[in-house]
Design a protein around this motif. Sequence first.
Motif, PDB file in Angstrom:
ATOM      1  N   VAL A 167     -54.214 -26.628 -41.529  1.00  6.97           N
ATOM      2  CA  VAL A 167     -55.387 -26.560 -42.410  1.00  6.97           C
ATOM      3  C   VAL A 167     -56.647 -26.925 -41.623  1.00  6.97           C
ATOM      4  O   VAL A 167     -57.689 -26.259 -41.723  1.00  6.97           O
ATOM      5  N   PHE A 168     -56.543 -27.982 -40.817  1.00  5.85           N
ATOM      6  CA  PHE A 168     -57.677 -28.413 -39.999  1.00  5.85           C
ATOM      7  C   PHE A 168     -58.098 -27.314 -39.025  1.00  5.85           C
ATOM      8  O   PHE A 168     -59.289 -27.094 -38.789  1.00  5.85           O
ATOM      9  N   ALA A 169     -57.109 -26.610 -38.447  1.00  6.40           N
ATOM     10  CA  ALA A 169     -57.396 -25.580 -37.449  1.00  6.40           C
ATOM     11  C   ALA A 169     -58.180 -24.414 -38.033  1.00  6.40           C
ATOM     12  O   ALA A 169     -58.869 -23.690 -37.302  1.00  6.40           O
ATOM     13  N   GLU A 170     -58.081 -24.203 -39.343  1.00  2.00           N
ATOM     14  CA  GLU A 170     -58.832 -23.130 -39.975  1.00  2.00           C
ATOM     15  C   GLU A 170     -60.340 -23.390 -39.934  1.00  2.00           C
ATOM     16  O   GLU A 170     -61.137 -22.461 -39.871  1.00  2.00           O
ATOM     17  N   SER A 171     -60.712 -24.671 -39.959  1.00  2.00           N
ATOM     18  CA  SER A 171     -62.127 -25.044 -39.922  1.00  2.00           C
ATOM     19  C   SER A 171     -62.261 -26.435 -39.295  1.00  2.00           C
ATOM     20  O   SER A 171     -62.414 -27.434 -40.002  1.00  2.00           O
ATOM     21  N   PRO A 172     -62.173 -26.516 -37.969  1.00  2.00           N
ATOM     22  CA  PRO A 172     -62.213 -27.825 -37.290  1.00  2.00           C
ATOM     23  C   PRO A 172     -63.513 -28.577 -37.573  1.00  2.00           C
ATOM     24  O   PRO A 172     -64.593 -27.997 -37.572  1.00  2.00           O
ATOM     25  N   GLN A 173     -63.374 -29.870 -37.825  1.00  2.16           N
ATOM     26  CA  GLN A 173     -64.517 -30.740 -38.066  1.00  2.16           C
ATOM     27  C   GLN A 173     -64.555 -31.798 -36.977  1.00  2.16           C
ATOM     28  O   GLN A 173     -63.623 -32.600 -36.841  1.00  2.16           O
ATOM     29  N   VAL A 174     -65.629 -31.810 -36.197  1.00  2.00           N
ATOM     30  CA  VAL A 174     -65.752 -32.770 -35.099  1.00  2.00           C
ATOM     31  C   VAL A 174     -67.101 -33.480 -35.202  1.00  2.00           C
ATOM     32  O   VAL A 174     -68.032 -32.998 -35.851  1.00  2.00           O
ATOM     33  N   SER A 175     -67.176 -34.617 -34.536  1.00  2.00           N
ATOM     34  CA  SER A 175     -68.415 -35.393 -34.517  1.00  2.00           C
ATOM     35  C   SER A 175     -68.692 -35.858 -33.093  1.00  2.00           C
ATOM     36  O   SER A 175     -67.793 -35.916 -32.254  1.00  2.00           O
ATOM     37  N   LEU A 176     -69.938 -36.194 -32.842  1.00  2.00           N
ATOM     38  CA  LEU A 176     -70.351 -36.716 -31.540  1.00  2.00           C
ATOM     39  C   LEU A 176     -70.757 -38.177 -31.723  1.00  2.00           C
ATOM     40  O   LEU A 176     -71.608 -38.484 -32.561  1.00  2.00           O
ATOM     41  N   LYS A 177     -70.124 -39.040 -30.941  1.00  2.00           N
ATOM     42  CA  LYS A 177     -70.352 -40.480 -31.093  1.00  2.00           C
ATOM     43  C   LYS A 177     -70.826 -41.056 -29.774  1.00  2.00           C
ATOM     44  O   LYS A 177     -70.147 -40.935 -28.753  1.00  2.00           O
ATOM     45  N   ALA A 178     -71.989 -41.672 -29.785  1.00  2.68           N
ATOM     46  CA  ALA A 178     -72.501 -42.328 -28.582  1.00  2.68           C
ATOM     47  C   ALA A 178     -71.646 -43.551 -28.266  1.00  2.68           C
ATOM     48  O   ALA A 178     -71.241 -44.287 -29.167  1.00  2.68           O
ATOM     49  N   LYS A 179     -71.343 -43.744 -27.002  1.00  8.18           N
ATOM     50  CA  LYS A 179     -70.526 -44.893 -26.612  1.00  8.18           C
ATOM     51  C   LYS A 179     -71.247 -46.181 -26.979  1.00  8.18           C
ATOM     52  O   LYS A 179     -72.437 -46.347 -26.729  1.00  8.18           O
ATOM     53  N   GLY A 180     -70.515 -47.095 -27.597  1.00  6.02           N
ATOM     54  CA  GLY A 180     -71.095 -48.355 -28.042  1.00  6.02           C
ATOM     55  C   GLY A 180     -71.683 -48.295 -29.428  1.00  6.02           C
ATOM     56  O   GLY A 180     -72.118 -49.320 -29.965  1.00  6.02           O
TER      57      GLY A 180
END
Length: 209
Positions: free
Chosen positions: A110-123
Amino acid sequence: MRKSVLLTSMFALFYSASSLAETIHFPEEFVPLQVGERLIEQSFFSRVDDVELAPGTYQLKLKYTDLYEQGYDDHQVVESEPFWVEVTVESGKNYDLVFNRASNAVAAEVFAESPQVSLKAKGSELAMPLSTIGYRTAPAPAPAQAVARAPVAASSPKPATAAPVTLPAKVPGGQAGLKNMPNAASMLEFWWQQASPEERRAFLDKVTK
């Protein structure tokens, strides 16, 4: 004396060039394929885990691929189609690409149909969600660098350097525990299936020497 001054100047030049680029680290479930129009080379023997970018806004092409054990001696590979996200890199910040790993193969599909990712600054405690976009050709793309251990200038016509494969990689924070990670034999079989015939022959030559 002249040699000492030359070496000092070369070191200062390399350090100043490296300090202008910030790093995005990718978990093993996501493969960085492209930065703008520049391809990132991957292979059976090595992959890129880190991409260095000068401050600015970029379009990244990614692919999700994960491995789930289905029993004692069986596993399932779940993959997405390649997709684009837009990221903004700020000066002086390094980042991790993060996501919530599915607990089983069904949820992963299900996730592969619409991948959701985020960008997180270290710290940082906060992660910025990244929206999936269609690729847009930029009129003047900023220089990008794909690196393994040392940065490689994006303006060079040579392909990006691939980093050695390290399996299994650390599980990013907030994701499922190590109990869901496949064993080494399953991962080897997975990468063997992904390899081209030439890469398989090179691997067999390497391990039989």
